[in-house]
Design an enzyme around this catalytic site. Structure first.
Site, PDB file in Angstrom:
ATOM      1  CD  GLU A 185      -5.585  -5.809  -1.347  1.00 58.73           C
ATOM      2  OE1 GLU A 185      -5.055  -4.698  -1.163  1.00 58.73           O
ATOM      3  OE2 GLU A 185      -6.294  -6.370  -0.487  1.00 58.73           O
ATOM      4  CD  GLU A 197      -1.610   4.767   4.579  1.00 56.26           C
ATOM      5  OE1 GLU A 197      -1.119   5.604   5.356  1.00 56.26           O
ATOM      6  OE2 GLU A 197      -2.321   3.811   4.961  1.00 56.26           O
ATOM      7  CG  ASN A 205      -0.545  -0.304   2.502  1.00 59.49           C
ATOM      8  OD1 ASN A 205       0.517  -0.888   2.667  1.00 59.49           O
ATOM      9  ND2 ASN A 205      -1.304   0.093   3.501  1.00 59.49           N
ATOM     10  CB  CYS A 223      -5.418  -1.231  -1.735  1.00 64.66           C
ATOM     11  SG  CYS A 223      -6.758  -0.544  -0.762  1.00 64.66           S
TER      12      CYS A 223
HETATM   13  N1  THU Z   1      -5.384  -1.627   2.717  1.00 69.05           N
HETATM   14  C1  THU Z   1      -4.830  -2.389   1.736  1.00 69.05           C
HETATM   15  O1  THU Z   1      -3.784  -2.050   1.172  1.00 69.05           O
HETATM   16  N2  THU Z   1      -5.460  -3.540   1.419  1.00 69.05           N
HETATM   17  C2  THU Z   1      -6.547  -4.039   2.040  1.00 69.05           C
HETATM   18  O2  THU Z   1      -6.998  -5.135   1.706  1.00 69.05           O
HETATM   19  C3  THU Z   1      -7.182  -3.279   3.117  1.00 69.05           C
HETATM   20  C4  THU Z   1      -6.606  -1.946   3.402  1.00 69.05           C
HETATM   21  C5  THU Z   1      -4.664  -0.391   3.103  1.00 69.05           C
HETATM   22  C6  THU Z   1      -5.289   0.907   2.718  1.00 69.05           C
HETATM   23  C7  THU Z   1      -4.651   1.838   3.727  1.00 69.05           C
HETATM   24  O3  THU Z   1      -3.366   2.232   3.262  1.00 69.05           O
HETATM   25  C8  THU Z   1      -4.472   0.979   4.968  1.00 69.05           C
HETATM   26  O4  THU Z   1      -4.531  -0.359   4.507  1.00 69.05           O
HETATM   27  C9  THU Z   1      -5.514   1.214   6.044  1.00 69.05           C
HETATM   28  O5  THU Z   1      -6.781   1.135   5.506  1.00 69.05           O
END
Ligand code: THU
Length: 133
Positions: free
Chosen positions: A58, A47, A45, A56
């Site tokens: 994924e 941000e 991920n 995310c």
């Molecule tokens: N997040 C992911 O990368 N994948 C997921 O399946 C759930 C959430 C990330 C988004 C954000 O950067 C952090 O987790 C908190 O939500």
């Protein structure tokens, strides 16, 4: 069902997770995709100070997969933070749908162990995909 590629996917996802850019949530996520050609591609991920622009793990892994010329997800593994299931968010379920089949295994893990394996069909029933167009 644990696949023969599980360990390799787990290690790739863990490595990517370690590179996550998460100054806001502090919640690291790593994802590994096994492609149809048995290539493993990972992502984390990423941000952003403008929160909604965050990406995310994924989505990163799928972008990396396509950038490398692969278009089929045979299996996908996600490592979150903490002990609760890190299940793909709604948007990422749809992103996975583009390149996976309904029975594609989705492995959810903590940093230390496998927690659950489910299918895309279970996570995204009655989905809309490429063959609908
Ligand atoms: N997040 C992911 O990368 N994948 C997921 O399946 C759930 C959430 C990330 C988004 C954000 O950067 C952090 O987790 C908190 O939500």
């Amino acid at each position: 069902m644990i696949s023969e590629h599980f360990e390799q996917m787990f290690e790739a996802a863990k490595k990517a997770r370690g590179r996550a850019h998460v100054p806001y949530s502090k919640f690291k996520v790593g994802t590994a995709i096994l492609t149809a050609g048995n290539i493993i591609v990972s992502g984390c991920n990423v941000e952003n100070a403008a929160y909604p622009q965050s990406q995310c793990a994924e989505a990163s892994a799928i972008g990396n997969m396509v950038s490398q010329g692969h278009y089929e997800i045979k299996e996908i593994l996600i490592i979150g933070s903490g002990n609760l299931l890190c299940s793909p968010c709604g948007a990422c379920r749809q992103r996975i749908r583009e390149f996976a089949s309904l029975n594609t295994p989705i492995h959810m893990c903590s940093v230390v162990k496998h927690l659950k394996t489910t299918s895309l069909e279970e996570l995204l029933p009655y989905s809309f995909g490429p063959e609908n167009l």
